[in-house]
Design an enzyme around this catalytic site. Structure first.
Site, PDB file in Angstrom:
ATOM      1  N   GLU A 271      -0.809   4.405   2.348  1.00  0.00           N
ATOM      2  CA  GLU A 271      -1.451   4.571   1.248  1.00  0.00           C
ATOM      3  C   GLU A 271      -2.611   3.592   1.098  1.00  0.00           C
ATOM      4  O   GLU A 271      -2.597   2.539   1.223  1.00  0.00           O
ATOM      5  CB  GLU A 271      -0.690   4.263   0.168  1.00  0.00           C
ATOM      6  CG  GLU A 271      -1.118   4.416  -1.307  1.00  0.00           C
ATOM      7  CD  GLU A 271      -0.332   4.197  -2.443  1.00  0.00           C
ATOM      8  OE1 GLU A 271       1.036   3.992  -2.248  1.00  0.00           O
ATOM      9  OE2 GLU A 271      -0.712   4.056  -3.417  1.00  0.00           O
ATOM     10  N   LYS A 403      21.680   1.857  -2.100  1.00  0.00           N
ATOM     11  CA  LYS A 403      20.658   2.778  -2.088  1.00  0.00           C
ATOM     12  C   LYS A 403      20.926   4.021  -3.280  1.00  0.00           C
ATOM     13  O   LYS A 403      20.266   5.235  -3.027  1.00  0.00           O
ATOM     14  CB  LYS A 403      20.813   3.483  -0.657  1.00  0.00           C
ATOM     15  CG  LYS A 403      20.377   2.555   0.390  1.00  0.00           C
ATOM     16  CD  LYS A 403      20.890   2.927   1.728  1.00  0.00           C
ATOM     17  CE  LYS A 403      20.803   2.037   2.935  1.00  0.00           C
ATOM     18  NZ  LYS A 403      21.094   2.349   4.174  1.00  0.00           N
ATOM     19  N   ASP A 479      15.907  -2.309   5.759  1.00  0.00           N
ATOM     20  CA  ASP A 479      16.369  -0.661   5.686  1.00  0.00           C
ATOM     21  C   ASP A 479      15.434  -0.302   4.585  1.00  0.00           C
ATOM     22  O   ASP A 479      15.491  -0.530   3.171  1.00  0.00           O
ATOM     23  CB  ASP A 479      17.728  -0.790   5.072  1.00  0.00           C
ATOM     24  CG  ASP A 479      18.232   0.403   5.175  1.00  0.00           C
ATOM     25  OD1 ASP A 479      17.558   1.464   4.917  1.00  0.00           O
ATOM     26  OD2 ASP A 479      19.242   0.746   5.502  1.00  0.00           O
ATOM     27  N   HIS A 577      -9.308   4.373  -6.040  1.00  0.00           N
ATOM     28  CA  HIS A 577      -8.476   5.277  -5.290  1.00  0.00           C
ATOM     29  C   HIS A 577      -9.461   6.515  -4.601  1.00  0.00           C
ATOM     30  O   HIS A 577      -9.030   7.175  -3.447  1.00  0.00           O
ATOM     31  CB  HIS A 577      -7.313   6.011  -6.132  1.00  0.00           C
ATOM     32  CG  HIS A 577      -6.160   5.258  -5.987  1.00  0.00           C
ATOM     33  ND1 HIS A 577      -4.887   5.656  -5.449  1.00  0.00           N
ATOM     34  CD2 HIS A 577      -6.211   3.992  -6.439  1.00  0.00           C
ATOM     35  CE1 HIS A 577      -4.219   4.524  -5.536  1.00  0.00           C
ATOM     36  NE2 HIS A 577      -4.864   3.211  -5.962  1.00  0.00           N
TER      37      HIS A 577
END
Ligand code: ADP
Length: 592
Positions: A271, A403, A479, A577
């Site tokens: 990104e 998660k 993770d 951006h």
């Protein structure tokens, strides 16, 4: 998709398409037969053109003369013979250079049906256009030069339709034995998952699996590198059935001045703007004397679900586990599992006759999921003695909660709970962040607090915590799926000194990180941990490395929150951006 397809020019017996990788790409740009000519191609062409048209003219003139003079056509002079030879030679030359290319282009053009059968038409146009690229991106990024590719002819299996792949140049050396194994995998006789154990060579197993996959799917993996990775290092620990690895760029933000020390923060991301933005936040924090962090809690959790015949029995176990008098015996049983796992607490919740027991324990420098699970299993075995009617339904009953977004992590914490703060001087807010204290405070209240409340957010009272958490997690071998709860964060921005300066803080209750185990031991990830000075187990104080990593994550989030909020407050977000996060390439050509 990086996979490239184009019309084949060799070894093809029917109209079709085939996979291609860098070898074929180099064939396209590599040596041609014309390179063997003594003269440059354009001079040779001009010469033969001239010869051809001259002798045609000469022969036609001679033919007319013979008709006029009634001379038999078969009576040839020496010049006639030379002209005929020159005609034949120049004709063959021109046929070779122009005719065969033309004929091939007619024969080898794939029928639209062949393309359509595989993919959507539009995509194919894009792929063909993309084929114009000389070097595949993956190859360009691969720092290790692959050995010379070897071409392999496909032996069609009787189990499969003949594949359209006639030859697949491959960047690793595959011998005849490998070829047999590939065919066996393609035919379904050898399970792909068994290659590592059968061959005892992880790299070779990956190469063979990858080759078999390309043939089975008729899709190229040429952009996915195989070379330059230690496949032994992931065996039985990180990834099954590897066929290569994905490359993600790592940027560096910082230095982040945190608790008196400077850290260069590695961020793996695709990104645009993210690293630059975090970097700007780090700068503002550093000029103002740095950020400070406090670790509030350090405990990984696991919550099994057990069932009883009645709710009363389930409640009895809850009271037993929550009685301080029983904690010592339970913790002794739990702690047997590891030198580092130390039980801290058990929190129970009932749903009728089902009981959820949330065990919390410290785990040293490990993120701790394996460690806590082993301890919980010990306790469940032990409890079965006093509660034989306890039916263990699952070692994880989702009350952990791993998660998944959940209030229990947001309120109780999971992993490391960290608060990090900094005071940003008014002039730094104006000169570095290009906004004002007042605008930041107001935006934070209306966006991160009120806006998130309006959205019914669960731990999402921030601007972009998950961006930084994910980027650091990927870079350091955490993770990435634990980004869900690790990104829980409330960002506060409050005026100080009568509104002249800004107090900014992030409170993150569930940062789940480790510096041993899992992906942390892999070479690239380990290098990033090393850069931060938190690689492996802390020798002096077990757990210190993982705790410091959690603080660095929070400090980096603090920096990124400052910068992004400032960009929004000053209306710069869209502009920056557009500049850094928007491809100026024609995306339709890259799309797959
Ligand atoms: P996790 O519990 O995060 O899945 P693993 O069980 O894969 O982690 O890795 C932890 C392993 O590392 C355990 O076997 C543990 O004994 C060992 N270890 C060595 N030093 C440490 C340390 N300082 N902190 C935690 N674990 C350590």
């Amino acid at each position: 998709m990086e996979g490239t397809r184009r019309r084949s020019t060799t070894n093809i017996t029917k109209p079709t398409h085939k996979l291609i990788d860098q070898d074929e790409t180099s064939t396209v740009t590599g040596p041609k037969p014309s390179d063997a000519l003594p003269l440059p191609l354009y001079i040779t062409n001009a010469l033969f053109f001239t010869v051809f048209f001259s002798v045609v003219y000469f022969l036609l003139t001679r033919w007319r003369e013979k008709i006029r003079n009634s001379t038999p056509l078969h009576l040839l002079t020496l010049s006639d013979i030379v002209a005929i030879f020159a005609f034949i030679a120049s004709f063959i030359y021109m046929l070779g250079f122009f005719g065969i290319d033309f004929v091939q282009s007619l024969i080898l053009r794939p029928s639209p049906d062949v393309w359509a059968a595989e993919d959507d038409g539009e995509d194919e146009v894009d792929l063909l256009q993309e084929d114009a690229r000389i070097v595949p991106c993956g190859q360009a990024l691969d720092s290790t030069a692959p050995p010379p590719p070897q071409k392999i002819a496909v032996v069609p299996s009787h189990h499969l339709k003949p594949k359209v792949v006639d030859e697949i140049p491959f960047p690793t050396t595959l011998n005849e034995e490998d070829e047999e194994i590939i065919n066996s995998v393609v035919a379904g006789k050898t399970p792909s998952y068994s290659l590592e154990s059968k061959l005892g060579d992880c790299k070779r197993a990956a190469a063979i699996r990858r080759e078999a996959l390309q043939r089975i799917t008729s899709k190229s993996l040429s952009g996915l590198p195989l070379e330059g990775f230690d496949y032994e290092s992931i065996l039985g620990q990180c990834c099954e059935m590897p066929i290569g690895y994905v490359q993600i760029p790592v940027g560096i933000a910082g230095p982040l001045l945190l608790d008196g020390k400077e850290y260069s923060v590695p961020m793996a991301t695709t990104e645009g703007c993210l690293v630059a933005s975090t970097n700007r936040g780090c700068k503002a924090i550093r000029i103002c004397g740095g950020a400070a962090s406090v670790l509030l809690r350090d405990a990984m959790t696991r919550a099994p679900v057990v069932r009883f015949g009645t709710a009363k029995r389930a409640a009895q176990l809850k009271f037993y586990l929550e009685d301080p008098a029983n904690f010592e015996v339970v913790s002794t049983v739990f702690n047997k599992s590891s030198r580092f796992g130390r039980l801290q607490s058990i929190k129970c919740a009932l749903a009728g006759k089902n009981l959820y027991m949330r065990f919390s324990c410290s785990t040293g420098d490990a993120m701790g999921m394996n460690m806590v699970s082993k301890g919980v299993q010990n306790v469940l075995d032990f409890l079965q003695n006093d509660f034989p009617d306890m039916d263990v339904l699952g070692i994880s009953g989702n009350y952990c909660s791993d998660k998944k977004p959940s209030a229990v992590n947001w309120i109780e914490g999971r992993g490391k709970s960290v608060v990090c703060e900094a005071v940003i001087k008014g002039d730094v807010v104006r000169n570095v962040l290009k906004t004002s204290v007042e605008a930041l405070v107001e935006l934070n209240m209306l966006k991160n607090l009120t806006g998130s409340a309006m959205a019914g957010a669960l731990g999402g009272f921030n601007a972009q915590a998950s961006n930084i958490v994910s980027a650091i997690y990927i870079a350091t071998g955490q993770d990435p799926a634990q980004n869900v709860e690790s990104s829980h964060c409330i960002t506060m921005m409050e005026p100080l000194n009568g509104g002249e300066d800004l107090h900014v803080s992030v409170t993150m209750p569930s940062i789940e990180v480790g510096t041993v185990g899992g992906g942390t031991q892999l070479a690239s990830q380990s290098a990033c941990l090393n850069l931060l000075g938190v690689k492996g187990a802390s020798k002096e104080t077990p757990g210190a490395n993982a705790r410091l990593l959690a603080s660095i994550v929070a400090g980096s989030v603090l920096a990124a929150e400052l910068s992004l909020m400032s960009a929004i407050a000053s209306g710069q977000l869209v502009n920056s951006h557009m500049k850094y996060n928007r491809s100026n390439k024609d995306v339709s050509k890259v799309a797959s």
